[in-house]
Structure formats: C-alpha cells, structure tokens
Design an enzyme around this catalytic site. Structure first.
Site, PDB file in Angstrom:
ATOM      1  N   HIS A  61      -1.502  -0.925  -4.274  1.00  0.00           N
ATOM      2  CA  HIS A  61      -2.600  -0.836  -3.889  1.00  0.00           C
ATOM      3  C   HIS A  61      -3.069   0.596  -3.093  1.00  0.00           C
ATOM      4  O   HIS A  61      -1.618   1.374  -2.851  1.00  0.00           O
ATOM      5  CB  HIS A  61      -2.671  -1.349  -1.817  1.00  0.00           C
ATOM      6  CG  HIS A  61      -3.946  -1.296  -1.564  1.00  0.00           C
ATOM      7  ND1 HIS A  61      -5.170  -2.004  -1.808  1.00  0.00           N
ATOM      8  CD2 HIS A  61      -4.190  -0.295  -0.215  1.00  0.00           C
ATOM      9  CE1 HIS A  61      -6.027  -2.174  -0.671  1.00  0.00           C
ATOM     10  NE2 HIS A  61      -5.267  -0.761   0.061  1.00  0.00           N
ATOM     11  N   HIS A  84      -8.366   1.394  -3.861  1.00  0.00           N
ATOM     12  CA  HIS A  84      -9.535   0.895  -2.552  1.00  0.00           C
ATOM     13  C   HIS A  84      -9.648   2.619  -2.551  1.00  0.00           C
ATOM     14  O   HIS A  84      -9.203   3.034  -1.433  1.00  0.00           O
ATOM     15  CB  HIS A  84      -9.041   0.784  -1.530  1.00  0.00           C
ATOM     16  CG  HIS A  84      -9.312  -0.130   0.012  1.00  0.00           C
ATOM     17  ND1 HIS A  84      -8.452   0.431   1.104  1.00  0.00           N
ATOM     18  CD2 HIS A  84     -10.652   0.639   0.159  1.00  0.00           C
ATOM     19  CE1 HIS A  84      -9.558   0.701   1.711  1.00  0.00           C
ATOM     20  NE2 HIS A  84     -10.901   0.033   1.520  1.00  0.00           N
ATOM     21  N   GLY A 101       0.513  -1.271   4.157  1.00  0.00           N
ATOM     22  CA  GLY A 101       1.214  -0.524   4.041  1.00  0.00           C
ATOM     23  C   GLY A 101       2.625  -0.538   4.936  1.00  0.00           C
ATOM     24  O   GLY A 101       3.971  -0.760   4.501  1.00  0.00           O
ATOM     25  N   SER A 102       2.453  -0.460   6.436  1.00  0.00           N
ATOM     26  CA  SER A 102       3.529   0.275   7.225  1.00  0.00           C
ATOM     27  C   SER A 102       4.718  -0.786   7.271  1.00  0.00           C
ATOM     28  O   SER A 102       6.148  -1.068   7.386  1.00  0.00           O
ATOM     29  CB  SER A 102       2.783   0.587   8.575  1.00  0.00           C
ATOM     30  OG  SER A 102       1.957  -0.772   8.948  1.00  0.00           O
ATOM     31  N   MET A 133     -12.026   5.100  -0.460  1.00  0.00           N
ATOM     32  CA  MET A 133     -12.628   4.969   0.904  1.00  0.00           C
ATOM     33  C   MET A 133     -13.482   6.699   0.646  1.00  0.00           C
ATOM     34  O   MET A 133     -13.129   8.017   1.444  1.00  0.00           O
ATOM     35  CB  MET A 133     -11.275   5.050   2.428  1.00  0.00           C
ATOM     36  CG  MET A 133     -11.530   3.780   2.330  1.00  0.00           C
ATOM     37  SD  MET A 133      -9.437   3.644   3.309  1.00  0.00           S
ATOM     38  CE  MET A 133      -8.732   3.544   2.260  1.00  0.00           C
ATOM     39  N   GLY A 163      -2.824  -4.052   8.914  1.00  0.00           N
ATOM     40  CA  GLY A 163      -2.106  -4.697  10.487  1.00  0.00           C
ATOM     41  C   GLY A 163      -1.479  -5.760  10.119  1.00  0.00           C
ATOM     42  O   GLY A 163      -1.262  -6.685  10.293  1.00  0.00           O
ATOM     43  N   MET A 223      -9.000   8.730   0.532  1.00  0.00           N
ATOM     44  CA  MET A 223      -9.810   8.922   1.159  1.00  0.00           C
ATOM     45  C   MET A 223     -10.254  10.406   1.375  1.00  0.00           C
ATOM     46  O   MET A 223      -9.499  11.055   0.328  1.00  0.00           O
ATOM     47  CB  MET A 223      -8.818   8.797   1.762  1.00  0.00           C
ATOM     48  CG  MET A 223      -8.131   7.679   2.414  1.00  0.00           C
ATOM     49  SD  MET A 223      -7.452   7.761   4.717  1.00  0.00           S
ATOM     50  CE  MET A 223      -6.601   5.787   3.962  1.00  0.00           C
ATOM     51  N   ASP A 271      -5.170   3.740  -1.979  1.00  0.00           N
ATOM     52  CA  ASP A 271      -6.256   3.876  -0.775  1.00  0.00           C
ATOM     53  C   ASP A 271      -6.212   5.625  -1.406  1.00  0.00           C
ATOM     54  O   ASP A 271      -5.612   6.737  -0.569  1.00  0.00           O
ATOM     55  CB  ASP A 271      -5.684   3.951   0.405  1.00  0.00           C
ATOM     56  CG  ASP A 271      -5.260   2.589   0.934  1.00  0.00           C
ATOM     57  OD1 ASP A 271      -6.154   1.278   1.513  1.00  0.00           O
ATOM     58  OD2 ASP A 271      -4.004   1.952   1.306  1.00  0.00           O
ATOM     59  N   GLY A 326      -0.741   1.970   9.503  1.00  0.00           N
ATOM     60  CA  GLY A 326       0.144   1.400  11.185  1.00  0.00           C
ATOM     61  C   GLY A 326      -0.787   0.948  12.288  1.00  0.00           C
ATOM     62  O   GLY A 326      -0.458   0.883  13.046  1.00  0.00           O
ATOM     63  N   ASP A 333      -6.936  -6.324   4.455  1.00  0.00           N
ATOM     64  CA  ASP A 333      -6.017  -4.831   4.591  1.00  0.00           C
ATOM     65  C   ASP A 333      -6.437  -4.236   5.779  1.00  0.00           C
ATOM     66  O   ASP A 333      -7.410  -3.456   6.380  1.00  0.00           O
ATOM     67  CB  ASP A 333      -6.880  -4.209   3.487  1.00  0.00           C
ATOM     68  CG  ASP A 333      -5.763  -2.718   3.256  1.00  0.00           C
ATOM     69  OD1 ASP A 333      -5.306  -2.377   4.212  1.00  0.00           O
ATOM     70  OD2 ASP A 333      -6.755  -1.322   2.944  1.00  0.00           O
ATOM     71  N   GLY A 362      -8.552   4.178   7.479  1.00  0.00           N
ATOM     72  CA  GLY A 362      -8.282   5.844   7.478  1.00  0.00           C
ATOM     73  C   GLY A 362      -6.958   6.205   7.124  1.00  0.00           C
ATOM     74  O   GLY A 362      -6.356   6.955   6.971  1.00  0.00           O
ATOM     75  N   PHE A 363      -6.048   4.963   8.068  1.00  0.00           N
ATOM     76  CA  PHE A 363      -4.398   5.006   8.822  1.00  0.00           C
ATOM     77  C   PHE A 363      -4.214   3.666   8.527  1.00  0.00           C
ATOM     78  O   PHE A 363      -4.787   2.724   8.527  1.00  0.00           O
ATOM     79  CB  PHE A 363      -4.923   5.641   9.819  1.00  0.00           C
ATOM     80  CG  PHE A 363      -5.629   6.818  10.454  1.00  0.00           C
ATOM     81  CD1 PHE A 363      -5.106   8.334   9.708  1.00  0.00           C
ATOM     82  CD2 PHE A 363      -6.243   7.469  10.820  1.00  0.00           C
ATOM     83  CE1 PHE A 363      -5.752   9.344  10.032  1.00  0.00           C
ATOM     84  CE2 PHE A 363      -7.161   8.236  10.756  1.00  0.00           C
ATOM     85  CZ  PHE A 363      -7.089   9.532  10.806  1.00  0.00           C
ATOM     86  N   MET A 405     -12.073  -5.205   6.244  1.00  0.00           N
ATOM     87  CA  MET A 405     -10.861  -4.306   6.847  1.00  0.00           C
ATOM     88  C   MET A 405     -11.077  -5.072   8.123  1.00  0.00           C
ATOM     89  O   MET A 405     -11.695  -5.318   8.606  1.00  0.00           O
ATOM     90  CB  MET A 405     -11.655  -3.067   6.869  1.00  0.00           C
ATOM     91  CG  MET A 405     -11.616  -2.040   5.925  1.00  0.00           C
ATOM     92  SD  MET A 405     -10.734  -1.751   4.099  1.00  0.00           S
ATOM     93  CE  MET A 405      -9.534  -0.778   6.129  1.00  0.00           C
ATOM     94  N   SER A 411       0.863  -0.871   0.271  1.00  0.00           N
ATOM     95  CA  SER A 411       0.407  -0.104   0.036  1.00  0.00           C
ATOM     96  C   SER A 411       0.785   1.519  -0.296  1.00  0.00           C
ATOM     97  O   SER A 411       1.434   1.361   0.681  1.00  0.00           O
ATOM     98  CB  SER A 411      -0.724   0.070   1.403  1.00  0.00           C
ATOM     99  OG  SER A 411      -1.503   1.367   1.343  1.00  0.00           O
TER     100      SER A 411
END
Ligand code: DX5
Ligand code: ZN
Length: 224
Positions: A35, A68, A199-200, A70, A179, A39, A37, A147, A177, A144-145, A139, A10
C-alpha cells in the site's frame, strides 16, 4: 462468495533509508500487496511521494501496488501513477467532482479502480457508483498520518459497504485503512473487509515479519 482476505502493509511507516530491505521483509512474510500512500499537502496535511518514487519502488518487487492517492484533482495524475506501475489506484470521493468518470477512466487504463471515503463521508454516497468500483476503501482514521487510533464507527461502514457490494458487485474488494492491528483485525474482517492495510502495526513492530504472520494467522483462523 467474498474475495479472499488480503493484507497490504503500508510503506508510510517503513524506513525509506532501507526501503529495499523493508519491502523484502514483508514480501517474505506473505504480504499480498504493498500500500503506497501519496499525499499532496492539500487534501491531507502531510506530504509523501509521487509517481517517480512509485516507479523506482516498482523495480524492487513484483507485489501488486495499491496506490492510495490522498491528493486533490486526482484525475490529473492517475495516468502517471499507472505508468509508474500502480496496479490498484484509489482516489478519494471528496477530492474530485467526477468520481464516476474517473472510476471508468481507471479501468480504461488497465488499473483496478478504487475509491476511498473519509470517516465523515457516508457510505450512501457510493450507491450510484458501486458497479464502477473494483475496490472501496473505508478510512478508519482521518487520512494523513500513520499510527492513529482506529475509529470504531468504521466497522458499521464496512458492513454497509459489504452489503452494497454483495448485492450489486460481489467481486469488489472492501479495504480498511487506518489503525488496523491484532486488536481489531478479526472484527474488521467479520464486518466485511477483504483488504486490510497495516502500517505501524507491521513496520513499527519489533519484528515486522512476525507481526504480519500473526495477522495472517488470525485471518486464516476465521476462514477468510
Ligand atoms: C493514512 C494512510 C494509511 C496509513 C495507515 O492516511 O492512508 O495507509 O499508512 O497507517 P496505520 O496502519 O499506522 O494506521
Ligand atoms: Zn492509505
């Protein structure tokens, strides 16, 4: 036979001051898709990018773009994302009153049709639209975020979605998606995920390529 398990980094956690290099890193390390995102500050309490940025990024890679959305009222924007180069377009079940119609529309414009559900949306709500989906996104954090901590309940939801797809739409990808990292990647695949968003755990790692390759190695070791 479920589809081959894919990993899509991501870009939410990437450094956009060096975005061409950040994309090249994961492409070289075997990413299956990117990916992206989007928003809008309404569906989620954060902002990112719209079709203009997707179109600019499209020039940097041939990897499939997994967009994605959102955003509220996604039906007003999906054509623009498709024109910008989105290959997979996932909107949220909670963001539109006509999910069935929008899934059909996505296929009609040549996109893979995806729908996402928040952590508090039950999988049973997918029962009347599963045949219209090319991808279902579970999800595993509140959107929204990047990490955030993985919500364990998502594993049960992945099993439920996989079972629904196995019965009615076996080619449908099951995406997870939020964590995702080496501490839960095997469990997510065993629960039925065929598309893992990271992502992170990739972009905040000291060596993003090593992190991605380690995820791939673990998935391959499962026979996925
Ligand atoms: C969150 C986004 C995710 C995010 C995941 O709302 O949908 O795609 O990038 O980030 P990590 O992998 O750090 O949880
Ligand atoms: Zn996402």
């Amino acid at each position: 036979m479920p589809p081959r398990v894919k990993i899509a980094p991501s870009l939410l956690s990437a450094d956009f001051a060096q975005i061409a290099d950040q994309i090249r890193l994961v492409e070289e390390a075997g990413a299956d898709a990117l990916h992206l995102d989007s928003m809008d500050g309404r569906f989620v309490p954060n902002f990112t990018w719209g079709p203009k940025i997707v179109a600019d990024l499209r020039k940097l890679t041939t990897l499939p773009f997994d967009c994605h959305l959102m955003i509220v009222e996604p039906e007003n924007y999906v054509d623009a994302f498709r024109a910008a180069g989105a290959d997979i377009i996932t909107f949220h079940y909670e963001a539109t009153p006509h999910a069935h119609r929008l899934l059909q529309h996505l296929r009609s414009i040549g996109a893979r049709a995806g729908i996402g559900i928040n952590p508090d949306t039950p999988t049973s709500l997918l029962v009347d639209i599963v045949e219209e989906c090319d991808q279902i996104l579970v999800m595993s954090v509140n959107p929204g975020f990047g990490g955030q901590r993985f919500i364990e309940r998502a594993l049960v939801k992945l099993q439920e979605v996989r079972a629904l797809c196995a019965e009615r739409n076996p080619d449908c990808d099951v995406e997870v998606d939020g964590g995702i990292g080496t501490d839960n990647i095997e469990r997510a695949v065993q629960a039925g995920a065929t598309m893992l968003i990271a992502g992170s755990s990739v972009y905040a790692a000291p060596d993003p390529q090593a992190a991605l390759r380690e995820m791939r190695r673990r998935i391959d070791a499962l026979g996925g």
